[in-house]
Design an enzyme around this catalytic site. Structure first.
Site, PDB file in Angstrom:
ATOM      1  N   ASN A  55      -8.723  -2.510   2.070  1.00 53.96           N
ATOM      2  CA  ASN A  55      -7.817  -3.587   1.462  1.00 53.96           C
ATOM      3  C   ASN A  55      -8.575  -4.575   0.572  1.00 53.96           C
ATOM      4  O   ASN A  55      -8.157  -5.567   0.280  1.00 53.96           O
ATOM      5  CB  ASN A  55      -7.374  -4.333   2.654  1.00 53.96           C
ATOM      6  CG  ASN A  55      -6.413  -5.356   2.348  1.00 53.96           C
ATOM      7  OD1 ASN A  55      -5.356  -4.935   1.249  1.00 53.96           O
ATOM      8  ND2 ASN A  55      -6.132  -6.584   2.776  1.00 53.96           N
ATOM      9  N   GLY A  64       1.032  -1.136  -0.139  1.00 55.49           N
ATOM     10  CA  GLY A  64      -0.006  -0.054   0.036  1.00 55.49           C
ATOM     11  C   GLY A  64       0.739   1.431   0.088  1.00 55.49           C
ATOM     12  O   GLY A  64       0.360   2.281   0.414  1.00 55.49           O
ATOM     13  N   SER A  65       1.978   1.353  -0.591  1.00 59.53           N
ATOM     14  CA  SER A  65       2.707   2.570  -0.450  1.00 59.53           C
ATOM     15  C   SER A  65       3.588   2.689  -1.621  1.00 59.53           C
ATOM     16  O   SER A  65       4.376   3.436  -1.998  1.00 59.53           O
ATOM     17  CB  SER A  65       3.663   2.515   0.570  1.00 59.53           C
ATOM     18  OG  SER A  65       4.767   1.605   0.496  1.00 59.53           O
ATOM     19  N   THR A  95       2.647  -1.630  -6.411  1.00 58.62           N
ATOM     20  CA  THR A  95       2.103  -1.937  -7.529  1.00 58.62           C
ATOM     21  C   THR A  95       2.234  -0.623  -8.702  1.00 58.62           C
ATOM     22  O   THR A  95       2.409  -1.095  -9.849  1.00 58.62           O
ATOM     23  CB  THR A  95       0.679  -2.365  -7.304  1.00 58.62           C
ATOM     24  OG1 THR A  95       0.833  -3.323  -6.280  1.00 58.62           O
ATOM     25  CG2 THR A  95      -0.088  -2.843  -8.517  1.00 58.62           C
ATOM     26  N   SER A  96       1.833   0.270  -8.142  1.00 61.11           N
ATOM     27  CA  SER A  96       1.949   1.464  -9.147  1.00 61.11           C
ATOM     28  C   SER A  96       3.231   1.617  -9.718  1.00 61.11           C
ATOM     29  O   SER A  96       3.349   2.104 -10.993  1.00 61.11           O
ATOM     30  CB  SER A  96       1.315   2.823  -8.586  1.00 61.11           C
ATOM     31  OG  SER A  96       2.251   3.182  -7.295  1.00 61.11           O
ATOM     32  N   ARG A 105      -9.318  -6.217  -3.263  1.00 68.80           N
ATOM     33  CA  ARG A 105      -8.434  -6.467  -3.892  1.00 68.80           C
ATOM     34  C   ARG A 105      -8.804  -6.919  -5.266  1.00 68.80           C
ATOM     35  O   ARG A 105     -10.230  -7.355  -5.472  1.00 68.80           O
ATOM     36  CB  ARG A 105      -7.622  -7.542  -3.297  1.00 68.80           C
ATOM     37  CG  ARG A 105      -6.841  -7.472  -1.844  1.00 68.80           C
ATOM     38  CD  ARG A 105      -5.607  -6.987  -2.217  1.00 68.80           C
ATOM     39  NE  ARG A 105      -4.871  -6.724  -0.991  1.00 68.80           N
ATOM     40  CZ  ARG A 105      -3.625  -6.941  -0.757  1.00 68.80           C
ATOM     41  NH1 ARG A 105      -2.883  -7.277  -1.701  1.00 68.80           N
ATOM     42  NH2 ARG A 105      -3.029  -6.340   0.315  1.00 68.80           N
TER      43      ARG A 105
END
Ligand code: OXD
Ligand code: MN
Length: 606
Positions: A368, A256-257, A260-261, A370
């Site tokens: 969260n 979450g930081s 993925t991006s 998905r």
């Protein structure tokens, strides 16, 4: 091998028995017989990974209500229990002696308890068995793994996330073992017990981070194998970034930081996990996985065009814990679409303004929530993800969510400096991917603290040695996409494209740098050129000064905290403390000259 034990034989169709027989794998037969005797399923289905198997598993998941069909016939939605929406730290433990920062339970006691809960857990259910390879099937470095579960959703996910490898289990080959049962979903009796000998037991949970064995549960086993074998098993993306040629870099970010991006900005090899080995003096990396189990919150067409496309075309997707709309499509927060009036979510019927028992608003989709998809659905997939020899790693990025201290991007002085002051010193705002409060700052070395299964000292010793044995160790970068100034965030989401390009130019000796006490930072001229070239944006000197001012005092406090932590760990290599001490001295030197902060222009002219 004569005949299979009756417990197993009686539950297999003759077709399945025959298939199993052809493998001649006694380890496998013994393992499966033991699980059958423990969990007492009605029948056993061996999932070879064929089209028919996939159809069967999908049908099962729909029939038993684990997945719900959506309007797009290749899409389904899965819901986890409201108290089972993320990785369950408290209920996850290593069986064995105490390890600092790691949840452990005495072996006999922990094992006895989890086996007790698993006893008879599959009565009136079918036991599904999946056979996979972590890493390309034809790679000499692949690791085989078997998943046993009564959840069709778990196997369906694994068929999308991993490489099926049934016939590779031929002969008495060994493999990692994952035993999972949905149990009765009694969250108080949720347990995830990790036996570093190679088996993980998981029960009374369905959230994939706790149930899909090959993902974060396997990581504990492979990390232990790596530390003992002199290689690295990491929580890292692997991407190819373009400069004059493609450079492969790994990126370690807490869930979450930005991992993925970041992996969508280059050629995609992996979005979450990496095995890294020394092959002929070079660091080479593989993705143990073949799919993405990604956070969907905030995915929108502008910032995440590639993922958006994957979620909207006709490829297979399992959505989890999003909002199911009455028209058979799904909604998630942060998508940019208007919030629907009603639907079904992880709490059941949902309507705008719904509150929980404590009066707190219930979001339409869980933070969260998905998506599960195959790597082959991504248009930026690099075909080399199947390269049996992996890709050569030229750089490693360690990124955190830090609002107050770290500059957006910096290059370490060398391998050991980077490993210690960037990787091992990571502190990040807590993610929604684990149960509990978000946004508290947490010590999270290499984004691995949740998954570490050996002592940190031993882990770091291996890391430092690994780089030293290479003929050329990767360069190391520290990244932070979340730095704030007085008026909020100092960077926009797309700026990370520039940082990546700067890394490529550093690797090609094209971009310069400025020496600071914490590493090298970019020069203004290079960034101005790159902002214009990569983003078509004007980059002002003021923005640069604000983003790259070294907040010496905050850095000092951070490294003091980190040093205290490592001082408290018995087996911290002396070298780690030496590097932290040297780092602190260096910061002090600058503080005497410049005070609490030093700007890039001060550094340039000094
Ligand atoms: C993940 C996680 O799911 O790290 O990748 O939580
Ligand atoms: Mn992860």
């Amino acid at each position: 091998m004569e005949v299979f034990p009756e417990s197993l034989r009686g539950r297999l169709s003759s077709f399945m028995s025959n298939k199993l027989y052809q493998l001649h794998n006694t380890n496998l037969v013994t393992f499966l017989s033991n699980v059958v005797e423990l969990c007492e399923p009605d029948s056993v289905y061996l999932v070879e990974g064929t089209r028919e198997d996939l159809e069967y598993v999908k049908r099962k998941a729909l029939e038993n209500g684990e997945e719900i069909p959506l309007r797009n016939r290749n899409h389904t939605v899965h819901f986890d229990h409201p108290l089972d929406q993320a990785r369950a730290r408290e209920d996850t433990f290593i069986l064995g002696g105490k390890i600092p920062f790691v949840n452990t339970r005495p072996r006999e006691e922990g094992l006895k308890e989890v086996l007790g809960i698993l006893k008879g857990s599959m009565k009136n259910r079918e036991m599904l068995v999946g056979f996979y390879s972590l890493g390309p099937v034809n790679s000499r470095h692949r690791i085989l793994a078997v998943q046993v579960t009564d959840s069709a959703y778990v196997i369906h996910s694994e068929m999308m996330l991993y490489r099926s490898a049934f016939w590779e289990f031929s002969g008495n080959v060994d493999f990692l073992r994952f035993v999972h049962s949905r149990g009765t979903q009694d969250i108080k009796r949720r347990r995830i017990a990790i036996d570093l000998g190679g088996t993980v037991y998981s029960v009374n949970t369905t959230y994939a981070g706790n149930s899909v064995g090959l993902k974060k549960l396997a990581l504990r086993l492979t990390l232990n194998m790596a530390v003992n074998g002199g290689w690295l098993s990491e929580h890292m993306a692997i991407i190819g970034i373009d400069g004059e040629r493609t450079h492969y870099v790994t990126a370690s970010f807490p869930s979450g930081s930005g991992k993925t991006s970041t992996s969508m900005l280059g050629k995609l090899i992996s979005d979450d996990l990496a095995f890294i080995r020394n092959v002929d003096g070079k660091a080479r990396a593989w993705n143990p996985e073949a799919g993405v189990f990604g956070i969907i919150h905030g995915i929108n067409p502008k910032d995440d065009p590639i993922i958006w496309e994957v979620l909207h075309k006709d490829d297979e997707v399992i959505f989890s814990n999003v909002l199911l709309k009455p028209d058979g499509t799904v909604y998630w927060d942060g998508s940019g679409e208007p919030e629907p009036e009603k639907g079904v979510n992880f709490t059941g019927e949902w309507w705008k303004g719904k509150r929980d028992g404590e009066g707190k608003p219930v979001p339409a989709s869980h933070p969260n929530a998905r998506f599960t998809v195959r790597l082959t659905s991504f248009r930026n997939l690099d075909p080399r993800y199947e390269d049996p020899e992996g890709v050569e790693v030229e750089a490693m990025i360690f990124g955190v969510k830090d609002y107050n201290t770290l500059v957006p991007i910096a290059e370490a002085f060398d391998w050991a400096h980077g490993v210690v002051t960037m990787g091992a010193s990571m502190e990040s705002a807590r993610t929604s991917a684990v149960l509990g409060k978000s946004d508290e700052m947490e010590f999270n070395p290499m984004a691995l603290l949740d998954f570490i299964s050996v002592s940190l000292g031993k882990y770091l010793r291996n890391y430092l040695d690994f780089g030293r044995r290479l003929s050329k160790s990767p360069r190391i970068y520290g990244a932070n996409y979340f730095l704030k100034g007085e008026k909020g965030f100092l960077n926009s989401k797309e700026d990370k494209r520039v940082w990546l390009r700067w890394i490529a130019e550093r690797l090609e000796d094209k971009a310069g740098s400025i020496l600071t006490p914490i590493g090298y930072i970019p020069r203004y001229d290079d960034l101005r050129r790159l902002f214009s070239h990569v983003l078509g944006k004007d980059y002002s000197r003021e923005s640069y000064e604000a983003q790259f001012t070294i907040r010496l005092k905050a850095y000092k406090e951070k490294f003091k905290r980190i040093k205290d932590i490592y001082m408290s760990v018995d087996d911290t290599p002396a070298e780690v403390i030496e590097i932290l001490d040297k780092q602190l001295l260096e910061i002090d030197k600058y503080m005497r000259e410049f005070g609490d902060r030093v700007t890039p222009s001060q550094l340039e002219s000094s």
